[in-house]
Design an enzyme around this catalytic site. Structure first.
Site, PDB file in Angstrom:
ATOM      1  N   GLU A 264       0.817  -1.217   0.000  1.00  0.00           N
ATOM      2  CA  GLU A 264       0.000   0.000   0.000  1.00  0.00           C
ATOM      3  C   GLU A 264       0.854   1.273   0.000  1.00  0.00           C
ATOM      4  OE1 GLU A 264      -3.721   0.100   0.515  1.00  0.00           O
ATOM      5  OE2 GLU A 264      -3.619  -1.961  -0.192  1.00  0.00           O
TER       6      GLU A 264
ATOM      7  N   HIS B 180      -4.435   1.962   7.368  1.00  0.00           N
ATOM      8  CA  HIS B 180      -3.024   2.207   7.068  1.00  0.00           C
ATOM      9  C   HIS B 180      -2.340   2.723   8.334  1.00  0.00           C
ATOM     10  CE1 HIS B 180      -4.402   2.930   2.680  1.00  0.00           C
ATOM     11  NE2 HIS B 180      -3.820   1.760   2.744  1.00  0.00           N
TER      12      HIS B 180
ATOM     13  N   CYS C 199      -2.803  11.522   3.525  1.00  0.00           N
ATOM     14  CA  CYS C 199      -3.174  10.639   2.417  1.00  0.00           C
ATOM     15  C   CYS C 199      -2.963  11.317   1.069  1.00  0.00           C
ATOM     16  CB  CYS C 199      -4.642  10.238   2.536  1.00  0.00           C
ATOM     17  SG  CYS C 199      -4.984   9.029   3.831  1.00  0.00           S
TER      18      CYS C 199
END
Length: 411
Positions: free
Chosen positions: A159, A225, A342
């Site tokens: 990721e 995350h 993000c």
């Protein structure tokens, strides 16, 4: 020119919508089916870029990926389910998931290495990496200074930088790289595989890497995350006490590798894990300002939460390493599960080695904002997904942007 940190933000794409596609992302799930506002979202993102640029920081951007993804739809026989929405997703705006980046001082060959993330856990994100890596190879085409790698094999979920942190005395110094992986077993998937992290470290030629297990409790609570519960910058780690499976062992390993490290641990008694995830306090940009002060750029939602505000006020009063807290408005991104962290990919490099078309100044931000204001849809309702009229609008908006910024080759 010395190496500096450049934050590359993803411009929110014209197909930005709320389809609730991301299992384990509580904000995304809670807003699934709501109308979205792509134009407002992109302008909010540009305001954040403008804000950081005004602080004296280097700022870049990445263009939205082509949507809807017709090849994906064709390969699935033009589905009528959420897989159709997946082909329209603008999730590449969250460039913390675009790649993992290791600056030149950390790598064996003295180049900055970038490995595109495969994002295989979620269908709507798994289709991104090939277009992402093409854009990375345009932005970082100088092979004397950069090496851009394809994604690691899809059997190991990766990721990107959302599960990776770097600590060093300063950005241009050799540092340690922290790879945070999860283990499956809870109600939500652990998206970062340990072997993906180790593969990236090998591809980048790293000699000082730590591999850290994310807390299963954090994943179960919605920290899909690591950057939802921890963030690092230069010599400082800012983390919730429940971020890691073995917090004390993690802190000891960091201090052994980087004795000057400062670790700011937020206790659950001050901010619960639930509130930390809901507020996206840690999904912040922890930045070193030109003055040398360290600032935390947080979403307005965190600043508005009483427990978080009280903690931050006390942190600033304590004269610790983080000296300023700067709230920004990224409400459209937050509603789909992405805060300030993000939206950006951190690259430590000499700006002169980066394709200048990806670097921003006030005039270039104004140019992009003008295109967004004129071409991005104002609103997308769930029923709009799949309509050819909207698809044409989205394609034309992206083409207008690429023409304006002279990046037609990333089509």
């Amino acid at each position: 020119m010395p190496l500096v940190e450049i934050n590359f933000d993803g411009l929110v794409g014209p197909s930005h919508n709320y389809a609730g596609l991301s299992l384990g992302n509580l904000a995304s799930a809670s807003h699934g089916g709501d109308p979205s506002y792509p134009r407002a979202a992109a302008l909010q993102g540009l305001d954040k870029m403008r804000h950081n640029l005004a602080l004296g920081l280097a700022q870049g951007f990445f263009a939205p990926l082509p949507r809807p993804d017709q090849a994906f739809l064709a390969a699935l026989g033009d589905p009528q389910t959420n897989l159709r929405a997946a082909a329209w997703s603008a999730s590449a705006m969250w460039t913390a998931n675009a790649a993992t980046v290791s600056p030149a001082p950390d790598t064996a060959d003295g180049r900055c290495h970038l490995t595109a993330a495969n994002l295989v856990t979620m269908p709507h994100r798994s289709i991104e990496w090939a277009d992402t890596v093409r854009q990375l190879r345009v932005a970082f085409a100088d092979t004397a200074h950069f090496a851009v790698h394809d994604a690691v094999p899809a059997c190991f979920g990766d990721e990107g930088a959302a599960n990776h942190m770097r600590m060093a005395a300063h950005h241009g110094a050799p540092g340690i790289e922290l790879f945070v992986y999860g283990k499956p077993g809870g109600p939500y998937p652990a998206r970062q595989h340990e072997q993906a992290s180790r593969a990236v470290a090998r591809l980048h030629g790293l000699t000082r890497a730590l591999f850290i297990e994310q807390s299963p409790d954090a994943i179960a609570a919605g920290a899909f995350h690591n950057d939802v519960v921890a963030v690092a910058n230069e010599g400082v780690l800012f983390t919730h006490e429940q971020a890691f499976a073995d917090p004390e062992g993690t802190y000891a390993a960091i201090r052994a590798a980087l004795p000057e490290a400062e670790i700011v641990v937020v206790p659950a008694s001050a901010i619960s894990l639930t509130d930390a995830i809901k507020s996206y306090l840690f999904n912040a940009q922890l930045l070193t300002l030109p003055t040398g002060e360290m600032a935390l750029v947080i979403p307005g939602e965190a600043w508005a939460m009483p427990a978080v505000r009280a903690y931050l006020d006390g942190m600033i009063a304590s004269n610790g390493p983080i000296r300023r807290v700067l709230p920004v408005d990224v409400r459209q991104s937050m509603a789909n599960g992405g805060g300030p962290a993000c939206l950006r990919l951190r690259v430590v490099a000499d700006p002169a080695t980066v394709d200048p078309r990806f670097l921003l100044d006030p005039a270039r931000i104004a140019l992009i904002a003008d295109v967004v204001a004129k071409t991005w849809p104002e609103q997308i309702d769930p029923a709009d997904i799949g309509r050819e009229s909207l698809a044409t609008t989205v394609r034309n908006a992206r083409a207008a942007l690429l023409e304006a910024v002279e990046l037609q080759e990333v089509i």
